[in-house]
Design a protein around this motif. Sequence first.
Motif, PDB file in Angstrom:
ATOM      1  N   GLN A 218       0.833  -1.197   0.000  1.00 19.59           N
ATOM      2  CA  GLN A 218       0.000   0.000   0.000  1.00 19.59           C
ATOM      3  C   GLN A 218       0.872   1.252   0.000  1.00 19.59           C
ATOM      4  O   GLN A 218       0.565   2.230  -0.667  1.00 19.59           O
ATOM      5  CB  GLN A 218      -0.899   0.006   1.249  1.00 19.59           C
ATOM      6  CG  GLN A 218      -1.823  -1.191   1.342  1.00 19.59           C
ATOM      7  CD  GLN A 218      -2.925  -1.135   0.305  1.00 19.59           C
ATOM      8  OE1 GLN A 218      -3.641  -0.142   0.202  1.00 19.59           O
ATOM      9  NE2 GLN A 218      -3.062  -2.190  -0.470  1.00 19.59           N
ATOM     10  N   GLN A 219       1.948   1.191   0.779  1.00 21.79           N
ATOM     11  CA  GLN A 219       2.877   2.318   0.812  1.00 21.79           C
ATOM     12  C   GLN A 219       4.184   1.853   1.435  1.00 21.79           C
ATOM     13  O   GLN A 219       4.180   0.992   2.319  1.00 21.79           O
ATOM     14  CB  GLN A 219       2.293   3.481   1.642  1.00 21.79           C
ATOM     15  CG  GLN A 219       3.029   4.798   1.434  1.00 21.79           C
ATOM     16  CD  GLN A 219       2.221   6.017   1.881  1.00 21.79           C
ATOM     17  OE1 GLN A 219       1.183   5.884   2.536  1.00 21.79           O
ATOM     18  NE2 GLN A 219       2.691   7.197   1.531  1.00 21.79           N
ATOM     19  N   TYR A 220       5.277   2.415   0.952  1.00 12.62           N
ATOM     20  CA  TYR A 220       6.597   2.113   1.495  1.00 12.62           C
ATOM     21  C   TYR A 220       7.317   3.444   1.595  1.00 12.62           C
ATOM     22  O   TYR A 220       7.807   3.968   0.590  1.00 12.62           O
ATOM     23  CB  TYR A 220       7.322   1.147   0.555  1.00 12.62           C
ATOM     24  CG  TYR A 220       8.709   0.730   0.985  1.00 12.62           C
ATOM     25  CD1 TYR A 220       8.988   0.398   2.309  1.00 12.62           C
ATOM     26  CD2 TYR A 220       9.744   0.646   0.059  1.00 12.62           C
ATOM     27  CE1 TYR A 220      10.259  -0.009   2.694  1.00 12.62           C
ATOM     28  CE2 TYR A 220      11.017   0.238   0.430  1.00 12.62           C
ATOM     29  CZ  TYR A 220      11.266  -0.086   1.749  1.00 12.62           C
ATOM     30  OH  TYR A 220      12.529  -0.497   2.119  1.00 12.62           O
ATOM     31  N   ALA A 221       7.302   4.015   2.783  1.00 14.60           N
ATOM     32  CA  ALA A 221       7.777   5.390   2.915  1.00 14.60           C
ATOM     33  C   ALA A 221       8.154   5.689   4.364  1.00 14.60           C
ATOM     34  O   ALA A 221       7.753   4.968   5.279  1.00 14.60           O
ATOM     35  CB  ALA A 221       6.670   6.343   2.466  1.00 14.60           C
ATOM     36  N   LEU A 226       3.914   8.794   5.650  1.00 14.91           N
ATOM     37  CA  LEU A 226       2.682   8.029   5.917  1.00 14.91           C
ATOM     38  C   LEU A 226       1.643   8.900   6.619  1.00 14.91           C
ATOM     39  O   LEU A 226       0.462   8.888   6.284  1.00 14.91           O
ATOM     40  CB  LEU A 226       3.004   6.839   6.835  1.00 14.91           C
ATOM     41  CG  LEU A 226       2.891   5.468   6.220  1.00 14.91           C
ATOM     42  CD1 LEU A 226       4.073   5.206   5.315  1.00 14.91           C
ATOM     43  CD2 LEU A 226       2.846   4.415   7.304  1.00 14.91           C
ATOM     44  N   ALA A 231      -0.894   7.019   1.041  1.00 17.96           N
ATOM     45  CA  ALA A 231      -1.055   6.755  -0.393  1.00 17.96           C
ATOM     46  C   ALA A 231      -2.393   6.129  -0.743  1.00 17.96           C
ATOM     47  O   ALA A 231      -2.874   6.273  -1.862  1.00 17.96           O
ATOM     48  CB  ALA A 231       0.083   5.856  -0.877  1.00 17.96           C
ATOM     49  N   THR A 232      -2.984   5.386   0.193  1.00 18.68           N
ATOM     50  CA  THR A 232      -4.254   4.719  -0.098  1.00 18.68           C
ATOM     51  C   THR A 232      -5.210   4.889   1.079  1.00 18.68           C
ATOM     52  O   THR A 232      -4.811   5.305   2.168  1.00 18.68           O
ATOM     53  CB  THR A 232      -4.050   3.195  -0.313  1.00 18.68           C
ATOM     54  OG1 THR A 232      -3.603   2.610   0.921  1.00 18.68           O
ATOM     55  CG2 THR A 232      -3.051   2.882  -1.414  1.00 18.68           C
ATOM     56  N   VAL A 235      -4.056   2.959   4.142  1.00 15.99           N
ATOM     57  CA  VAL A 235      -3.031   3.637   4.948  1.00 15.99           C
ATOM     58  C   VAL A 235      -3.665   4.800   5.712  1.00 15.99           C
ATOM     59  O   VAL A 235      -3.367   5.015   6.893  1.00 15.99           O
ATOM     60  CB  VAL A 235      -1.866   4.150   4.062  1.00 15.99           C
ATOM     61  CG1 VAL A 235      -0.815   4.858   4.916  1.00 15.99           C
ATOM     62  CG2 VAL A 235      -1.234   3.022   3.277  1.00 15.99           C
TER      63      VAL A 235
END
Length: 266
Positions: A218-221, A226, A231-232, A235
Amino acid sequence: MNTVIAFKDVKKAYGDKVVLEHFNLSVEQGEFVTIIGSSGCGKTTILKMINGLIKPTGGSILLHGQNIEEKDMIQLRRNIGYAIQGSVLFPHMTVEQNISYVPNLLNKRDKQRTRNAVSKWMKIVGLDEELKERYPSELSGGQQQRVGIARSLAASPDLLLMDEPFGAVDEITRGQLQVELKQIYEKTGITVLFVTHDISEALKLGTKVLVMDHGVIQQYAPPDVLLHAPATEFVRRLVEKERRVCRLPEEKLLDCAYSGASSAIE
Ligand SMILES: Nc1ncnc2c1ncn2[C@@H]1O[C@H](COP(=O)(O)OP(=O)(O)OP(=O)(O)O)[C@@H](O)[C@H]1O
Ligand SMILES: [Mg+2]
């Protein structure tokens, strides 16, 4: 940048059940990656594929640029520390023997060095030295977990894989272990992959957070991204709880996350 682990279009299926597909992920040297996601989304599967406990169905996993399938498994695991939830200690071995299991393999001829290393790691994870001769069944759950963590660190791995390592300890102990782990990480500069169910823990410990849902990233940050730019929807809902617990204006949210406001993923 120096990439430690790279998943390249990895697929993992158990029989007909596809858990991961087109999974791509790079972890750079010195990152502390926390992994969070719904139960059964594939977190443990990711860690187990890195140290060769299970094999991908498709794609490849590179460790320092080399496909792990081409590596000698014993050599591979010597450089990787692995700590998992629940008791995975050898029941017939004392605390000392459990912790020194890997260093013993590495330095068979230098018993004193091994003993010193055991004492050092017991101290770091907050275990009293007098527990050395005990067997796992004579320890509390939290003490067993600390032994497991000490063992995973004792071989001085350059990569540490931790699967909900603080899952079975009380809040106070958990807080202490988080601080200890963060200090070890800062001192040694190792690369860490750490699975948790607790978004507060993920934001507090991670230099980067990997959020997964049903095998999909979903997100890698970093934590602040976050919080400020989820991002979604998944999240957003995950970090929304952190925001609500904090009830602070935007610029204060990050401080609040680091101070450890608690909310667990369901
Ligand atoms: N050996 C196995 N055989 C069949 N299915 C498996 C096996 N191991 C895991 N699975 C399935 O694969 C999926 C992913 O499992 P995995 O253990 O990676 O999830 P997880 O994200 O670690 O979950 P949790 O948060 O509950 O620990 C789950 O649906 C699980 O039931
Ligand atoms: Mg798991």
